[in-house]
Design a protein around this motif. Sequence first.
Motif, mmCIF file in Angstrom:
data_model
loop_
_atom_site.group_PDB
_atom_site.id
_atom_site.type_symbol
_atom_site.label_atom_id
_atom_site.label_comp_id
_atom_site.label_asym_id
_atom_site.label_seq_id
_atom_site.Cartn_x
_atom_site.Cartn_y
_atom_site.Cartn_z
ATOM 1 N N GLN A 26 0.824 -1.211 0.000
ATOM 2 C CA GLN A 26 0.000 0.000 0.000
ATOM 3 C C GLN A 26 0.860 1.264 0.000
ATOM 4 O O GLN A 26 0.616 2.187 -0.779
ATOM 5 N N SER A 27 1.870 1.309 0.852
ATOM 6 C CA SER A 27 2.688 2.531 0.929
ATOM 7 C C SER A 27 3.468 2.755 -0.372
ATOM 8 O O SER A 27 3.639 3.897 -0.801
ATOM 9 N N THR A 28 3.909 1.673 -1.004
ATOM 10 C CA THR A 28 4.616 1.797 -2.278
ATOM 11 C C THR A 28 3.680 2.326 -3.357
ATOM 12 O O THR A 28 4.049 3.222 -4.130
ATOM 13 N N LEU A 57 1.531 6.735 -6.718
ATOM 14 C CA LEU A 57 0.369 7.539 -7.122
ATOM 15 C C LEU A 57 0.566 9.026 -6.828
ATOM 16 O O LEU A 57 0.027 9.873 -7.558
ATOM 17 N N GLU A 58 1.307 9.349 -5.789
ATOM 18 C CA GLU A 58 1.583 10.761 -5.508
ATOM 19 C C GLU A 58 2.336 11.411 -6.657
ATOM 20 O O GLU A 58 2.165 12.587 -6.944
ATOM 21 N N ARG A 59 3.172 10.638 -7.333
ATOM 22 C CA ARG A 59 3.934 11.152 -8.472
ATOM 23 C C ARG A 59 3.214 10.913 -9.803
ATOM 24 O O ARG A 59 3.516 11.570 -10.788
ATOM 25 N N ASN A 60 2.320 9.934 -9.804
ATOM 26 C CA ASN A 60 1.652 9.531 -11.042
ATOM 27 C C ASN A 60 0.150 9.373 -10.777
ATOM 28 O O ASN A 60 -0.383 8.263 -10.819
ATOM 29 N N PRO A 61 -0.537 10.492 -10.513
ATOM 30 C CA PRO A 61 -1.941 10.415 -10.106
ATOM 31 C C PRO A 61 -2.874 9.868 -11.195
ATOM 32 O O PRO A 61 -3.993 9.477 -10.884
ATOM 33 N N GLN A 62 -2.425 9.809 -12.413
ATOM 34 C CA GLN A 62 -3.265 9.305 -13.504
ATOM 35 C C GLN A 62 -3.219 7.789 -13.633
ATOM 36 O O GLN A 62 -3.939 7.211 -14.449
ATOM 37 N N ASP A 63 -2.382 7.132 -12.864
ATOM 38 C CA ASP A 63 -2.187 5.682 -13.006
ATOM 39 C C ASP A 63 -3.348 4.917 -12.369
ATOM 40 O O ASP A 63 -3.319 4.559 -11.193
ATOM 41 N N SER A 64 -4.371 4.662 -13.161
ATOM 42 C CA SER A 64 -5.569 4.002 -12.636
ATOM 43 C C SER A 64 -5.292 2.547 -12.242
ATOM 44 O O SER A 64 -5.923 2.015 -11.325
ATOM 45 N N GLU A 65 -4.330 1.901 -12.889
ATOM 46 C CA GLU A 65 -3.982 0.517 -12.524
ATOM 47 C C GLU A 65 -3.375 0.473 -11.125
ATOM 48 O O GLU A 65 -3.695 -0.405 -10.321
ATOM 49 N N ALA A 66 -2.514 1.440 -10.822
ATOM 50 C CA ALA A 66 -1.931 1.503 -9.471
ATOM 51 C C ALA A 66 -3.022 1.784 -8.442
ATOM 52 O O ALA A 66 -3.027 1.191 -7.356
ATOM 53 N N ALA A 67 -3.959 2.660 -8.772
ATOM 54 C CA ALA A 67 -5.068 2.951 -7.852
ATOM 55 C C ALA A 67 -5.922 1.703 -7.639
ATOM 56 O O ALA A 67 -6.333 1.404 -6.511
ATOM 57 N N ARG A 68 -6.176 0.948 -8.689
ATOM 58 C CA ARG A 68 -6.948 -0.283 -8.576
ATOM 59 C C ARG A 68 -6.223 -1.297 -7.689
ATOM 60 O O ARG A 68 -6.813 -1.914 -6.804
ATOM 61 N N LEU A 69 -4.911 -1.440 -7.915
ATOM 62 C CA LEU A 69 -4.115 -2.365 -7.095
ATOM 63 C C LEU A 69 -4.121 -1.956 -5.629
ATOM 64 O O LEU A 69 -4.199 -2.809 -4.746
ATOM 65 N N LEU A 70 -4.030 -0.668 -5.392
ATOM 66 C CA LEU A 70 -4.050 -0.180 -4.013
ATOM 67 C C LEU A 70 -5.332 -0.620 -3.323
ATOM 68 O O LEU A 70 -5.298 -1.124 -2.189
ATOM 69 N N GLN A 71 -6.446 -0.481 -3.995
ATOM 70 C CA GLN A 71 -7.718 -0.908 -3.406
ATOM 71 C C GLN A 71 -7.761 -2.427 -3.255
ATOM 72 O O GLN A 71 -8.248 -2.939 -2.256
ATOM 73 N N TRP A 87 -5.377 -4.320 -2.562
ATOM 74 C CA TRP A 87 -4.551 -4.683 -1.407
ATOM 75 C C TRP A 87 -5.068 -4.044 -0.120
ATOM 76 O O TRP A 87 -4.382 -4.012 0.895
ATOM 77 N N GLY A 88 -6.292 -3.505 -0.159
ATOM 78 C CA GLY A 88 -6.929 -3.003 1.055
ATOM 79 C C GLY A 88 -6.644 -1.553 1.375
ATOM 80 O O GLY A 88 -6.992 -1.087 2.457
ATOM 81 N N GLY A 89 -6.016 -0.839 0.461
ATOM 82 C CA GLY A 89 -5.686 0.555 0.711
ATOM 83 C C GLY A 89 -6.767 1.496 0.220
ATOM 84 O O GLY A 89 -7.679 1.107 -0.504
ATOM 85 N N THR A 90 -6.644 2.736 0.614
ATOM 86 C CA THR A 90 -7.560 3.786 0.203
ATOM 87 C C THR A 90 -6.824 4.731 -0.733
ATOM 88 O O THR A 90 -5.732 5.190 -0.412
#
Length: 168
Positions: A127-129, A134-148, A150-153
Amino acid sequence: FGDDITAMLQVAYYIGEYSGNPDRAAEIVHEALEKQSTVEIQFGAAAIFERLELFDDLREILVSLRDERDLSVQDRLDLGTFYFTLKEWGQAAQLYEEMASEFPENGEVFGSLLAAYQQADDSAKVQSTLIRWLERNPQDSEAARLLQEWGGTVPEGITNSDALTQDH
């Protein structure tokens, strides 16, 4: 063999792979390393040890390579791949963390770091990774999906986060 280190490594590989004598292959590789221990030769030796599943010898080479200065980004990524072979996720993650600090925009580095934490099943680090990425690449929807996944917000301000939240 004379001083043809590359030929020594090739012969060692064939002896180990096709003659079924990995111990003799390891002896030849160590002889080659005594004659010449450049980064290129060490990586060649590591590849042979990996292929022949001589993991103690591989670990020894990795320690030596970790001490090398001025390894390229690709060399360091390759080094981490050897840690994956050994299932040493912590060692891989440590290497990739160092690289992520040096190369915060490098997607391959972050992908490798993420994979190490995923293999270690470390949800907090995954999640922290992903958040750092995402802080540097806010458009990366795949990373956002993976974060969710793995239980992240997904942090505020990340594009498409509303659409992602609706999917879950």
